[in-house]
Design a protein around this motif. Sequence first.
Motif, PDB file in Angstrom:
ATOM      1  N   LEU A 289       0.428  -5.010   9.927  1.00 41.23           N
ATOM      2  CA  LEU A 289       1.000  -3.677   9.779  1.00 41.23           C
ATOM      3  C   LEU A 289      -0.067  -2.628   9.509  1.00 41.23           C
ATOM      4  CD1 LEU A 289       4.101  -5.025   8.213  1.00 41.23           C
ATOM      5  CD2 LEU A 289       4.187  -3.294   9.924  1.00 41.23           C
ATOM      6  N   PHE A 290      -1.149  -3.026   8.867  1.00 46.88           N
ATOM      7  CA  PHE A 290      -2.238  -2.097   8.580  1.00 46.88           C
ATOM      8  C   PHE A 290      -2.889  -1.639   9.886  1.00 46.88           C
ATOM      9  CE2 PHE A 290      -4.903   0.014   5.763  1.00 46.88           C
ATOM     10  CZ  PHE A 290      -6.242  -0.292   5.905  1.00 46.88           C
ATOM     11  N   PHE A 291      -3.292  -2.611  10.724  1.00 45.61           N
ATOM     12  CA  PHE A 291      -3.840  -2.261  12.027  1.00 45.61           C
ATOM     13  C   PHE A 291      -2.770  -1.653  12.910  1.00 45.61           C
ATOM     14  CE2 PHE A 291      -8.190  -3.423  12.705  1.00 45.61           C
ATOM     15  CZ  PHE A 291      -8.498  -4.255  11.653  1.00 45.61           C
ATOM     16  N   GLY A 292      -1.560  -2.096  12.676  1.00 45.75           N
ATOM     17  CA  GLY A 292      -0.451  -1.630  13.500  1.00 45.75           C
ATOM     18  C   GLY A 292      -0.340  -0.116  13.548  1.00 45.75           C
TER      19      GLY A 292
ATOM     20  N   THR B 244      -5.836  10.727  -2.491  1.00 46.98           N
ATOM     21  CA  THR B 244      -5.367   9.787  -1.476  1.00 46.98           C
ATOM     22  C   THR B 244      -6.092   8.454  -1.586  1.00 46.98           C
ATOM     23  OG1 THR B 244      -6.810  10.921   0.076  1.00 46.98           O
ATOM     24  CG2 THR B 244      -4.485  11.377   0.248  1.00 46.98           C
ATOM     25  N   LEU B 245      -7.362   8.479  -1.941  1.00 45.75           N
ATOM     26  CA  LEU B 245      -8.045   7.208  -2.166  1.00 45.75           C
ATOM     27  C   LEU B 245      -7.396   6.465  -3.315  1.00 45.75           C
ATOM     28  CD1 LEU B 245     -11.865   7.806  -1.690  1.00 45.75           C
ATOM     29  CD2 LEU B 245     -10.381   6.242  -0.447  1.00 45.75           C
ATOM     30  N   GLY B 246      -7.029   7.206  -4.355  1.00 44.86           N
ATOM     31  CA  GLY B 246      -6.331   6.589  -5.476  1.00 44.86           C
ATOM     32  C   GLY B 246      -5.036   5.940  -5.026  1.00 44.86           C
ATOM     33  N   ALA B 247      -4.255   6.684  -4.239  1.00 47.50           N
ATOM     34  CA  ALA B 247      -2.981   6.131  -3.762  1.00 47.50           C
ATOM     35  C   ALA B 247      -3.223   4.928  -2.867  1.00 47.50           C
ATOM     36  CB  ALA B 247      -2.183   7.202  -3.016  1.00 47.50           C
ATOM     37  N   PHE B 248      -4.284   4.960  -2.071  1.00 49.83           N
ATOM     38  CA  PHE B 248      -4.630   3.831  -1.185  1.00 49.83           C
ATOM     39  C   PHE B 248      -4.875   2.577  -2.010  1.00 49.83           C
ATOM     40  CE2 PHE B 248      -6.298   1.932   2.616  1.00 49.83           C
ATOM     41  CZ  PHE B 248      -7.396   1.181   2.240  1.00 49.83           C
TER      42      PHE B 248
ATOM     43  N   PRO C 182       1.221  -1.380   3.769  1.00 52.91           N
ATOM     44  CA  PRO C 182       0.042  -1.281   4.626  1.00 52.91           C
ATOM     45  C   PRO C 182       0.055  -0.051   5.529  1.00 52.91           C
ATOM     46  CG  PRO C 182       0.880  -3.525   4.648  1.00 52.91           C
ATOM     47  CD  PRO C 182       1.887  -2.707   3.919  1.00 52.91           C
ATOM     48  N   VAL C 183       1.248   0.378   5.947  1.00 54.06           N
ATOM     49  CA  VAL C 183       1.298   1.551   6.818  1.00 54.06           C
ATOM     50  C   VAL C 183       0.904   2.801   6.037  1.00 54.06           C
ATOM     51  CG1 VAL C 183       2.774   2.939   8.311  1.00 54.06           C
ATOM     52  CG2 VAL C 183       3.028   0.470   8.275  1.00 54.06           C
ATOM     53  N   LEU C 184       1.296   2.852   4.762  1.00 53.76           N
ATOM     54  CA  LEU C 184       0.809   3.956   3.936  1.00 53.76           C
ATOM     55  C   LEU C 184      -0.703   3.889   3.835  1.00 53.76           C
ATOM     56  CD1 LEU C 184       1.483   6.330   1.936  1.00 53.76           C
ATOM     57  CD2 LEU C 184       1.090   4.663   0.138  1.00 53.76           C
TER      58      LEU C 184
ATOM     59  N   PHE D  83       7.391   6.240   7.368  1.00 56.15           N
ATOM     60  CA  PHE D  83       7.682   4.832   7.649  1.00 56.15           C
ATOM     61  C   PHE D  83       7.453   3.999   6.397  1.00 56.15           C
ATOM     62  CE2 PHE D  83       8.565   1.235  10.225  1.00 56.15           C
ATOM     63  CZ  PHE D  83       7.783   0.202   9.738  1.00 56.15           C
ATOM     64  N   TYR D  84       6.469   4.386   5.586  1.00 63.67           N
ATOM     65  CA  TYR D  84       6.311   3.743   4.285  1.00 63.67           C
ATOM     66  C   TYR D  84       7.219   4.376   3.256  1.00 63.67           C
ATOM     67  CZ  TYR D  84       4.689   3.022  -0.459  1.00 63.67           C
ATOM     68  OH  TYR D  84       4.653   2.749  -1.809  1.00 63.67           O
TER      69      TYR D  84
END
Lengths: 111, 277, 567
Positions: free
Chosen positions: B39-42, C169-173, C222-224, C259-260
């Motif tokens: 999903l990350f690469f997705g 945003t790095l923090g949120a990542f 992961p999409v976030l 999506f996230y």
Amino acid sequence: MVEHTEPGVHVASVKLLVIVWIALMVGTWLTVSATYVDLGALNIWIGLAIATAKAILVALYYMHLRWDKPFNAFVFLASFLFLAIFVGIAMMDTTHYQDAVIPGFSPGMGS
Amino acid sequence: MTGHAHAQDPNVAHHFENADQQYQSAKLGMWVFLATEILFFGGLFCAYAVYRANHPEIFVFGHHFLDKSLGALNTVILICSSFTIAWAVRAAQLKQIRLLKVLLALTLACAAGFLSVKYVEYSHKWKHGLLWASRYSPEAHHGEQRDHAEETGAESAASGETTESSPEAVQEGLERSKIAPAASGPAGLAVADERPGEEIVAEPKNAQVYFSIYFLLTGLHGIHVLGGMGAMAWLLSLARRGAFDTGHFTKVDMVALYWHLVDLIWIYLFLLLYLID
Amino acid sequence: MAVATPALAGTDTTDNQTPKNYLNASRGLLSWFFTLDHKRIGVMYLIAILSSFFLGGVFALLLRTELLTPAQTIMDADTYNKMFTLHGAVMIFLFIIPGIPATLGNFVLPLMLGAKDVALPRLNLASFWLWMIGAVFAVSSIVVGAVDTGWTFYTPYSTTTGTAVISMTLGAFILGFSSIFTGLNFIVTIHKMRPEGMTWFRMPLFLWGIYSTAIIQVLATPVLGITLLLLVAERTLGVGIFDPALGGDPVLYQHFFWFYSHPAVYIMILPAMAIMSELMSVFSGKHIFGYRFIAWSSVAIALLSFLVWGHHMFTSGQAGITNMIFSALTFSVAIPSAVKVFNWVATMYKGSIRLATPMLYALSFLFLFSIGGLTGLFLGALSTDVHLHDTYFVVAHFHYVMFGGTVIAFLGGLHYWWPKMFGRMYSERWGSIAALLVFVGFNLTFFSQFVMGSQGMPRRYFNYVDRFTSYHQISTIGSYVLGLGFFVIAGYLLHSLVRGDRAPANPWGGATLEWETSSPPPPHNFDCEFRAGDPYDLDDLRYDPEIKGHVRRDPESIRLHPKGAQQ
């Protein structure tokens, strides 16, 4: 001969590993050759099919899914399902609103 | 189910009932992690799909600057590395420690080879200004770069440069590249231009998007290759210290699963970025 | 003394007063920072998360104070933008997303499974440290100029504004990876470490909820991650995927982000619903009604949550066809939530209700979440959303579900498991007073926002027209009452740690396995293994006034032969 380690985990045979390796090489050669034959819109789908076949071989044999508990494979496949939902809807939506976008207009690129 | 009167196997953590539960937990954990990587690469594949679906001409144009043979070479390298690491798992399972060390070293070498090829490709693109959006300036030398309105930082917010409302006004206001869009494409660039039988297309608008996507996808993949190399180096040092002498192979298995995913992702990257026609 | 009960794990004493338990088993900060004990990790998370709630709450009180008058009150417009951004970002990324799973989930999950720890304890500690590192990045952004984009970081403003977007945003990542690893751990633990007899449908519903949450954490976060990474790349390198000036697409950013972020709101509510199932059963003295419906509805919510993100984008430029599809799907996701509400109410029917503090919060949840959920329907319908989007109606809606839902349930769960975690009982009287303050304060703060939102008051606005003044003032006063309520809670809970009555193993009469060990538990949780029974068979328990707690009529029925004996 089917080998197992102590707790009954399957051990892949060298022969099998080599066979899969050969198949992956052949697949690579096929994908590249296919780009020299113009089949129009079909090209991308053929490419994707070959790539997916290679992926299935890697997943089943190199990654051991063939002999693992099926739930592991289910987890892996589930991620693709959700990715498909994301990509599918995003593609559908973006293609539908393109007519609201000024074609090629990017002030930051000077074009 | 046995009680806890027996002495625990030193390789099994105290909260697990037995070695099998520990192994299966590690495996499931790794597969869940691989699902997150998909999903990350997705997300990047989604960006690819969206832009290609709506602007296929950008991708047809951009891929000419990628060398198919180098891409195929990298694919072959990674497939070989998958082979060696899959065999390494077998070696660890069968306590063939010397073979394990050789195979791990070979896998590491393949990974290094992959990154070297990528370095060649990246430096070629750098030299010809074929970079991501804000640094996209397809010249023979990268010294002249266009000024772009979208620099980060407080200056841009303060200068309020987003007042243009039409493409024509923008073209007048900003410095632009000295190249005129040529019918035969930018001169002095990739080898691809000289291959016989290929149609050269004029540079479409927003061609830089292709390169943004190219660098994002291959860059993120490259970072994962680096991570994998670190994990493999760790395994090698463990093997040297005899950590796998008892046949406890789980760590090798887990790193191998991760590495196969790195290979899988490249299989699709190669297809989608290099093999467009 | 209760001679009939077997010695509970953890009742051997190091001295006359304090039994040996996970809190005092080892001393020193390092023994906490490098612990692998899920209970200690849960407690560290609790401190961290409650601190974040306090910080986010301070931002809220500041911005509500600014809104006391239509014009500038205590800060200028730029500062106001930073206030609401920081309130949102801190509350969402630092508090509510990790919230219940990291604190109560970490503590209770292995105990409910009769296990010694989660499947991957080192990963658990790594999750905690990632949270801390992410928090440092996020909080540091506050210090270096803060962020004014709103917690949603919409492009192109977020890629061009001069504020500290990158560190936030790095923090949120990084916080995202903390969340992913927690979810991963819970999935593996629930799959692989259930005790004998605990099939999927004999698991406590709290675990169904945590499991469903983990599915979302693992698939959506992961999409976030990639979205925020792309944002950082846009700002630092000028990559241009979302920036229209460079050929990018800002609506695509919103697709990526939501999506996230839509499934994320179910990360917030599912654990709260999970707690509700436990509270409703225990404090009605009755078996949960509709176990399978509640279990399946948790999974259904997790899966359906991935299909509705576009309802945040109805007015953003999304295509008409997409709007219609998302609107229709949004109505479907309300159904499993309603199923749960009906089953909880049915659980209460003809039960013997005890209005202990946890139950007061559970009842508040029922009322407030229902309002929040129903108002979501107005936002899901295209014709009304066009008018309500970006108004205070939306703000009220999500506060009713996130605060009136999640925070209220979190308080209920905290009060329910507090005796187990710390071995102390708190004052019921003060508990009830605070619950009332919170309930009244909450409704004062947010109900008026529904009204002014429907009348057109936009959100994120620094100034407003005069006719909204009374609504804003009621809302601000409500926020002060709410703040007071939380101070009272902090007061009596902290007081209980030093002066509270010692808690018995099972103060409330629950039938889940965490009550089968002492309060607080020993480091290794249990001295025996279990053959799990029905987690809601409350008839097996009776109250023993001598220990002021509940005991099983037949403790051996669920215990497998303890250490030393053979089968």
